[in-house]
Motif scaffolding. Sequence first.
Motif, mmCIF file in Angstrom:
data_model
loop_
_atom_site.group_PDB
_atom_site.id
_atom_site.type_symbol
_atom_site.label_atom_id
_atom_site.label_comp_id
_atom_site.label_asym_id
_atom_site.label_seq_id
_atom_site.Cartn_x
_atom_site.Cartn_y
_atom_site.Cartn_z
ATOM 1 N N ASN A 116 45.204 57.998 22.251
ATOM 2 C CA ASN A 116 44.083 57.388 21.526
ATOM 3 C C ASN A 116 43.186 56.599 22.483
ATOM 4 O O ASN A 116 42.787 55.479 22.196
ATOM 5 C CB ASN A 116 44.601 56.480 20.406
ATOM 6 N N HIS A 117 42.940 57.200 23.667
ATOM 7 C CA HIS A 117 42.023 56.614 24.659
ATOM 8 C C HIS A 117 42.483 55.244 25.172
ATOM 9 O O HIS A 117 41.654 54.398 25.516
ATOM 10 C CB HIS A 117 40.593 56.503 24.079
ATOM 11 N N GLN A 118 43.792 55.034 25.267
ATOM 12 C CA GLN A 118 44.294 53.774 25.814
ATOM 13 C C GLN A 118 44.010 53.717 27.324
ATOM 14 O O GLN A 118 44.339 54.659 28.058
ATOM 15 C CB GLN A 118 45.794 53.649 25.560
ATOM 16 N N PRO A 119 43.410 52.628 27.830
ATOM 17 C CA PRO A 119 43.054 52.543 29.253
ATOM 18 C C PRO A 119 44.244 52.738 30.195
ATOM 19 O O PRO A 119 44.127 53.429 31.209
ATOM 20 C CB PRO A 119 42.470 51.129 29.382
ATOM 21 N N SER A 120 45.382 52.128 29.875
ATOM 22 C CA SER A 120 46.555 52.259 30.756
ATOM 23 C C SER A 120 47.058 53.697 30.778
ATOM 24 O O SER A 120 47.580 54.166 31.796
ATOM 25 C CB SER A 120 47.672 51.323 30.295
ATOM 26 N N VAL A 121 46.880 54.406 29.670
ATOM 27 C CA VAL A 121 47.286 55.809 29.599
ATOM 28 C C VAL A 121 46.364 56.664 30.465
ATOM 29 O O VAL A 121 46.817 57.571 31.166
ATOM 30 C CB VAL A 121 47.281 56.296 28.137
ATOM 31 N N ASP A 122 45.079 56.370 30.432
ATOM 32 C CA ASP A 122 44.124 57.099 31.280
ATOM 33 C C ASP A 122 44.476 56.936 32.751
ATOM 34 O O ASP A 122 44.392 57.881 33.538
ATOM 35 C CB ASP A 122 42.699 56.605 31.019
ATOM 36 N N ASN A 123 44.891 55.732 33.137
ATOM 37 C CA ASN A 123 45.289 55.486 34.532
ATOM 38 C C ASN A 123 46.526 56.299 34.894
ATOM 39 O O ASN A 123 46.634 56.852 36.002
ATOM 40 C CB ASN A 123 45.565 53.999 34.748
ATOM 41 N N PHE A 124 47.472 56.385 33.974
ATOM 42 C CA PHE A 124 48.695 57.163 34.192
ATOM 43 C C PHE A 124 48.349 58.645 34.383
ATOM 44 O O PHE A 124 48.867 59.303 35.296
ATOM 45 C CB PHE A 124 49.626 56.971 32.997
ATOM 46 N N ILE A 125 47.467 59.158 33.545
ATOM 47 C CA ILE A 125 47.068 60.566 33.636
ATOM 48 C C ILE A 125 46.384 60.840 34.976
ATOM 49 O O ILE A 125 46.656 61.849 35.641
ATOM 50 C CB ILE A 125 46.140 60.936 32.464
ATOM 51 N N LYS A 126 45.486 59.935 35.381
ATOM 52 C CA LYS A 126 44.794 60.108 36.667
ATOM 53 C C LYS A 126 45.782 60.149 37.831
ATOM 54 O O LYS A 126 45.644 60.953 38.760
ATOM 55 C CB LYS A 126 43.799 58.965 36.878
ATOM 56 N N LYS A 127 46.785 59.269 37.778
ATOM 57 C CA LYS A 127 47.773 59.230 38.872
ATOM 58 C C LYS A 127 48.534 60.542 38.948
ATOM 59 O O LYS A 127 48.722 61.095 40.045
ATOM 60 C CB LYS A 127 48.742 58.069 38.656
ATOM 61 N N LEU A 128 48.978 61.065 37.798
ATOM 62 C CA LEU A 128 49.705 62.330 37.796
ATOM 63 C C LEU A 128 48.841 63.464 38.344
ATOM 64 O O LEU A 128 49.303 64.278 39.158
ATOM 65 C CB LEU A 128 50.166 62.674 36.379
ATOM 66 N N GLU A 129 47.601 63.509 37.902
ATOM 67 C CA GLU A 129 46.716 64.591 38.330
ATOM 68 C C GLU A 129 46.430 64.538 39.812
ATOM 69 O O GLU A 129 46.278 65.568 40.468
ATOM 70 C CB GLU A 129 45.416 64.545 37.520
ATOM 71 N N ARG A 130 46.384 63.321 40.376
ATOM 72 C CA ARG A 130 46.146 63.185 41.823
ATOM 73 C C ARG A 130 47.374 63.579 42.631
ATOM 74 O O ARG A 130 47.285 63.770 43.838
ATOM 75 C CB ARG A 130 45.678 61.773 42.135
ATOM 76 N N TYR A 131 48.519 63.669 41.959
ATOM 77 C CA TYR A 131 49.726 64.207 42.597
ATOM 78 C C TYR A 131 49.950 65.672 42.195
ATOM 79 O O TYR A 131 51.047 66.199 42.340
ATOM 80 C CB TYR A 131 50.943 63.363 42.224
ATOM 81 N N ASN A 132 48.890 66.279 41.650
ATOM 82 C CA ASN A 132 48.906 67.697 41.270
ATOM 83 C C ASN A 132 49.921 68.019 40.172
ATOM 84 O O ASN A 132 50.496 69.113 40.147
ATOM 85 C CB ASN A 132 49.162 68.580 42.505
ATOM 86 N N ILE A 133 50.136 67.053 39.275
ATOM 87 C CA ILE A 133 50.961 67.290 38.090
ATOM 88 C C ILE A 133 50.025 67.556 36.918
ATOM 89 O O ILE A 133 49.195 66.720 36.574
ATOM 90 C CB ILE A 133 51.859 66.079 37.762
ATOM 91 N N LYS A 134 50.140 68.739 36.312
ATOM 92 C CA LYS A 134 49.290 69.057 35.170
ATOM 93 C C LYS A 134 49.590 68.108 34.009
ATOM 94 O O LYS A 134 50.754 67.780 33.750
ATOM 95 C CB LYS A 134 49.532 70.493 34.710
ATOM 96 N N THR A 135 48.548 67.699 33.316
ATOM 97 C CA THR A 135 48.739 66.842 32.136
ATOM 98 C C THR A 135 47.975 67.425 30.953
ATOM 99 O O THR A 135 46.923 68.051 31.111
ATOM 100 C CB THR A 135 48.246 65.407 32.395
ATOM 101 N N TYR A 136 48.553 67.223 29.769
ATOM 102 C CA TYR A 136 47.934 67.654 28.528
ATOM 103 C C TYR A 136 47.929 66.485 27.552
ATOM 104 O O TYR A 136 48.836 65.640 27.581
ATOM 105 C CB TYR A 136 48.695 68.832 27.911
ATOM 106 N N ILE A 137 46.931 66.448 26.698
ATOM 107 C CA ILE A 137 46.799 65.380 25.701
ATOM 108 C C ILE A 137 47.011 65.951 24.304
ATOM 109 O O ILE A 137 46.365 66.936 23.922
ATOM 110 C CB ILE A 137 45.422 64.709 25.796
ATOM 111 N N HIS A 138 47.931 65.343 23.556
ATOM 112 C CA HIS A 138 48.134 65.674 22.151
ATOM 113 C C HIS A 138 47.827 64.439 21.313
ATOM 114 O O HIS A 138 48.345 63.354 21.600
ATOM 115 C CB HIS A 138 49.583 66.110 21.884
ATOM 116 N N LYS A 139 47.002 64.602 20.307
ATOM 117 C CA LYS A 139 46.720 63.508 19.384
ATOM 118 C C LYS A 139 47.581 63.681 18.133
ATOM 119 O O LYS A 139 48.400 64.594 18.041
ATOM 120 C CB LYS A 139 45.235 63.477 19.050
ATOM 121 N N PHE A 140 47.441 62.786 17.179
ATOM 122 C CA PHE A 140 48.211 62.879 15.944
ATOM 123 C C PHE A 140 47.929 64.212 15.252
ATOM 124 O O PHE A 140 46.775 64.647 15.154
ATOM 125 C CB PHE A 140 47.866 61.719 15.012
#
Length: 488
Positions: A116-140
């Motif tokens: 739900n667009h949580q800032p800390s979650v966005d930071n977590f996603i960015k970190k994973l992607e910069r380590y070449n870990i694919k990320t996907y977002i699922h909402k409710f």
Amino acid sequence: MKCGFDNKKYVKIQSEHIKDRFKLFDKLYLEIGGKLFDDYHASRVLPGFKSDAKISMFQELKDDLEIIFCINANDIEKNKIRAEFGITYDIEVMRLIDNLKELGFLINSVVVTLYNHQPSVDNFIKKLERYNIKTYIHKFTKGYPLDIDTIVSEEGYGANPYIETTKKLVLVNAPGPGSGKLATCLSQLYHENKRGVNAGYAKFETFPVWNLDIKHPVNVAYEAATADLKDVNMIDSFHLSHYNEIAINYNRDLEQFPVLKSILYKINGKNIYNSPTDMGVNMVGNCIIDDEIVSLAAKKEIVRRYFQEMNNYKMGLVDFEVPEKIKILMNELEISEDLITCRKAALEKANKENIPVIALEIDGKIITGKESNLLSASSAVIINAIKYLSKIPDTIDLLSPAILEPILKLRDNKKKSPLHLQEVLIALSICSVTNPMVGNALTQLEKLKDLEAHSSHIITNGDLKALKDLKIRLTCEAKFTSDNLYSN
């Protein structure tokens, strides 16, 4: 330690059973309940079960599988902690990824659920992607849980991005409960079905053990371990009705099954499972070789959970109903806190000297350590334990005050607190370079693994982590060392 569980047999028959299950489908999404690594609960209640047994089993299937991790965005935002290691769920996901990569497993991606667009979650996603870990977002999921037509549609599961997978077996794991593993599996089944792939779902969860009695101590220990989640073991009524066979499951799976069955039917057009037990692939109950040993171990685990939740209640982390529930379970099995046999010695010495004490049991021998101006109770009991194992007389100091006092002066010690265990272990390591007796004593530390210890007071400082690192099974009375709010 006496063995009550055949780990070698478990790895063999569990891998074979999972192979049989994924033969039914083109692709199997296997939800992993509990822990892939470090399953210390299982190793405590099933003496002989190795904490890495699941990974050992999956290594035999490694060429056919890949792994998806799920994490609840709200858990990231709240900095939810995995208690065994004292690290947050997002850090735990990264730790698991690193460990699995080192073992040669293929990591597909990380799915962030309930985003739900949580800032800390966005930071977590960015970190994973910069380590070449694919990320996907699922909402409710729209329509969940009752509107099946909406759930199984482009508005429901179809709104989630499709995760590209290449292996026949896809493990879906998470750092803890409530991470969205099931929803991720079902979302993938929806997308696979649209692509003409015969994809299936199954669940691999160790506890409760479906083919043990509902009041078997191993199953009661699971209920104690999940008291904060309000899990309750129940007879699988669906299984009993269809097969006339008693099987044990728990309330959440039984409550969810009618909805889950309807969703699976809507996706696949057929009924694959007749009960929650049918969905499982767990073979752990078939590998118990000494029920008496296993039952005693499970009873001790229930008592440990009681102390843990009483401590959590004292610290304001849970309501009293959590330890109260475990106490009711203890009463049903007719066991008490004194099943931890070193408890009596710790309390007697603490009451006599009015000072924190820890007691440790080594092959029936009780070793105690008390707090002093120089040493914490944890430091004292570990020193006394390795001296005992090394056959060093009590009159000989492993560390003299002349070594310890300068360390106290160097650190910020306004409250004059004694040296913590980690500091003492570092001091011992340094002294071992020039003192072979100290070096020999340090080699005894590995013998402390899985030993029982009891503290007369709650341990909240660095000593708690140090004792956990030594793999000591510690319980604590629900009593603070002082009345000062800050120091506790």
